[in-house]
Enzyme design. Sequence first.
Site, mmCIF file in Angstrom:
data_model
loop_
_atom_site.group_PDB
_atom_site.id
_atom_site.type_symbol
_atom_site.label_atom_id
_atom_site.label_comp_id
_atom_site.label_asym_id
_atom_site.label_seq_id
_atom_site.Cartn_x
_atom_site.Cartn_y
_atom_site.Cartn_z
ATOM 1 N N HIS A 193 -28.583 -37.475 18.942
ATOM 2 C CA HIS A 193 -28.480 -37.838 20.360
ATOM 3 C C HIS A 193 -29.517 -36.993 21.106
ATOM 4 O O HIS A 193 -29.746 -35.834 20.727
ATOM 5 C CB HIS A 193 -27.144 -37.443 20.978
ATOM 6 C CG HIS A 193 -25.917 -38.058 20.380
ATOM 7 N ND1 HIS A 193 -25.264 -37.518 19.319
ATOM 8 C CD2 HIS A 193 -25.201 -39.142 20.751
ATOM 9 C CE1 HIS A 193 -24.197 -38.241 19.044
ATOM 10 N NE2 HIS A 193 -24.129 -39.244 19.889
ATOM 11 N N GLU B 38 -18.705 -47.444 11.405
ATOM 12 C CA GLU B 38 -18.169 -46.162 10.944
ATOM 13 C C GLU B 38 -16.738 -46.367 10.434
ATOM 14 O O GLU B 38 -15.844 -46.713 11.222
ATOM 15 C CB GLU B 38 -18.191 -45.158 12.104
ATOM 16 C CG GLU B 38 -17.669 -43.821 11.657
ATOM 17 C CD GLU B 38 -17.656 -42.750 12.729
ATOM 18 O OE1 GLU B 38 -18.646 -42.604 13.453
ATOM 19 O OE2 GLU B 38 -16.636 -42.058 12.809
ATOM 20 N N HIS C 122 -13.734 -45.133 12.381
ATOM 21 C CA HIS C 122 -13.398 -45.934 13.561
ATOM 22 C C HIS C 122 -12.636 -47.196 13.152
ATOM 23 O O HIS C 122 -11.721 -47.632 13.853
ATOM 24 C CB HIS C 122 -14.673 -46.323 14.319
ATOM 25 C CG HIS C 122 -15.434 -45.139 14.845
ATOM 26 N ND1 HIS C 122 -16.637 -45.252 15.473
ATOM 27 C CD2 HIS C 122 -15.137 -43.811 14.838
ATOM 28 C CE1 HIS C 122 -17.068 -44.043 15.835
ATOM 29 N NE2 HIS C 122 -16.169 -43.162 15.452
ATOM 30 N N ASP D 163 -13.589 -37.594 11.222
ATOM 31 C CA ASP D 163 -14.969 -37.545 10.736
ATOM 32 C C ASP D 163 -15.118 -36.711 9.463
ATOM 33 O O ASP D 163 -15.887 -35.741 9.421
ATOM 34 C CB ASP D 163 -15.901 -36.978 11.822
ATOM 35 C CG ASP D 163 -16.088 -37.944 12.983
ATOM 36 O OD1 ASP D 163 -15.954 -39.157 12.775
ATOM 37 O OD2 ASP D 163 -16.379 -37.465 14.100
HETATM 38 C C1 XLS Z 1 -18.274 -40.791 17.992
HETATM 39 C C2 XLS Z 1 -19.381 -41.572 17.456
HETATM 40 C C3 XLS Z 1 -20.760 -41.044 17.819
HETATM 41 C C4 XLS Z 1 -21.822 -42.073 17.552
HETATM 42 C C5 XLS Z 1 -23.136 -41.777 18.193
HETATM 43 O O1 XLS Z 1 -17.117 -40.974 17.650
HETATM 44 O O2 XLS Z 1 -19.221 -41.676 16.076
HETATM 45 O O3 XLS Z 1 -21.022 -39.855 17.178
HETATM 46 O O4 XLS Z 1 -22.043 -42.268 16.183
HETATM 47 O O5 XLS Z 1 -23.016 -41.626 19.551
HETATM 48 CA CA CA Z 2 -16.126 -40.761 14.395
HETATM 49 CA CA CA Z 3 -20.539 -42.581 14.529
#
Ligand code: XLS
Ligand code: CA
Ligand code: CA
Length: 439
Positions: A102, A269, A272, A310
């Site tokens: 980022h 992801e 998520h 994560d």
């Molecule tokens: C947060 C997200 C973030 C994105 C990029 O939960 O995973 O890290 O991948 O902004």
């Molecule tokens: Ca995440």
């Molecule tokens: Ca992510």
Amino acid sequence: MEFFPEVAKVEYAGPESRDVLAYRWYNKEEVVMGKKMKEWLRFSVCFWHTFRGNGSDPFGKPTITHRFAGDDGSDTMENALRRVEAAFELFVKLGVEFYSFHDVDVAPEGKTLKETNENLDKITDRMLELQQETGVKLLWGTANLFSHPRYMNGGSTNPDPKVFVRAAAQVKKAIDVTHKLGGEGFVFWGGREGYMHILNTDMVREMNHYAKMLKMAIAYKKKIGFGGQILVEPKPREPMKHQYDYDVQTVIGFLRQHGLENEVSLNVEPNHTQLAGHEFEHDVVLAAQLGMLGSVDANTGSESLGWDTDEFITDQTRATVLCKAIIEMGGFVQGGLNFDAKVRRESTDPEDLFIAHVASIDALAKGLRNASQLVSDGRMRKMLQDRYAGWDEGIGQKIEIGETSLEDLEAHCLQDDTEPVKTSAKQEKFLAVLNHYIS
Ligand code: XLS
Ligand code: CA
Ligand code: CA
């Protein structure tokens, strides 16, 4: 200066190795199903967890304050420059080809937008040199539109157009530096693009504004000749109660509604996906099968914690199912497997950063080897084809090609009014066959 003197370059040592800082399965130049392992997997290290994560959680202060030798823990330009040097040392020692970041991960924010942009220019100039020196490339860049208090009610979906304008300026600059660094993608993750309460929210207006931001980004990408893919990353909640990019199916519906499905692909992801109430692999497989999978943030959630933990993927079964989807779609074009994963708050040694990446790279490399066997043997594909074989001929085929009406099917039924034969779904057999490829 060496920033991680405690860790040497990680090498392939073969399956017999018992060294947690060596690869047992990831032999990057080895060819698997016609492609080098590094080309299938396209591993990427993320900047935010690995270099900005500090172990803090809603209940506790940072536990990891000095990431690398010389890290003074400050958010100054000097420390930011040291940090990027340390980052490239880690990328090279791990032997990964890519990284992601980022805007705010790499450069401190200034008092004004102009100052912030100048900081970003300076740091990314050095990053470009480091890329050229090491050969490590940028998988994707992104703009952080969720950390700063100005974004508390959203970036692109903020009720105040002044915030939207500020977000747009930030997105433009982040695309500029991603382009400068030759990035292969630019991600939109809508952290605060959603709502906390439905009563104070005009959902339709907010979603339309979000589409406007995407359209402007696509127009700008074309104008400056940026060749990377534009990606949207689904997530159902956290930090907002509801986020508009809920999951893959929701995002695809949104993109189609706004005519963006050919311009935007998905960064999926699995953690998520799990938060959305699906199983780990659901969104990756769905996006891949619909030809919309641009890239993957390779991580996983915890079975017993309900939030976005994560974690690094170390489970071989999960890695195999994920790699099966990647092989079946023919591999990534501009995407890759980006480790959007963090070491636990309690893992405080610098070497833990390396051990975590090595463990996950190896699990995914083993997953690729397993999946290549599974796919090339064709047994499971045959089982799946057999399950749907009725659709390849006769009335099934006619329905698929759109040659039937309800009246036709009623007539068909009246002619042959026997009950359909009960057919087993064979779930346990599918799982047993999967296990034949996992050792
Ligand atoms: C947060 C997200 C973030 C994105 C990029 O939960 O995973 O890290 O991948 O902004
Ligand atoms: Ca995440
Ligand atoms: Ca992510």
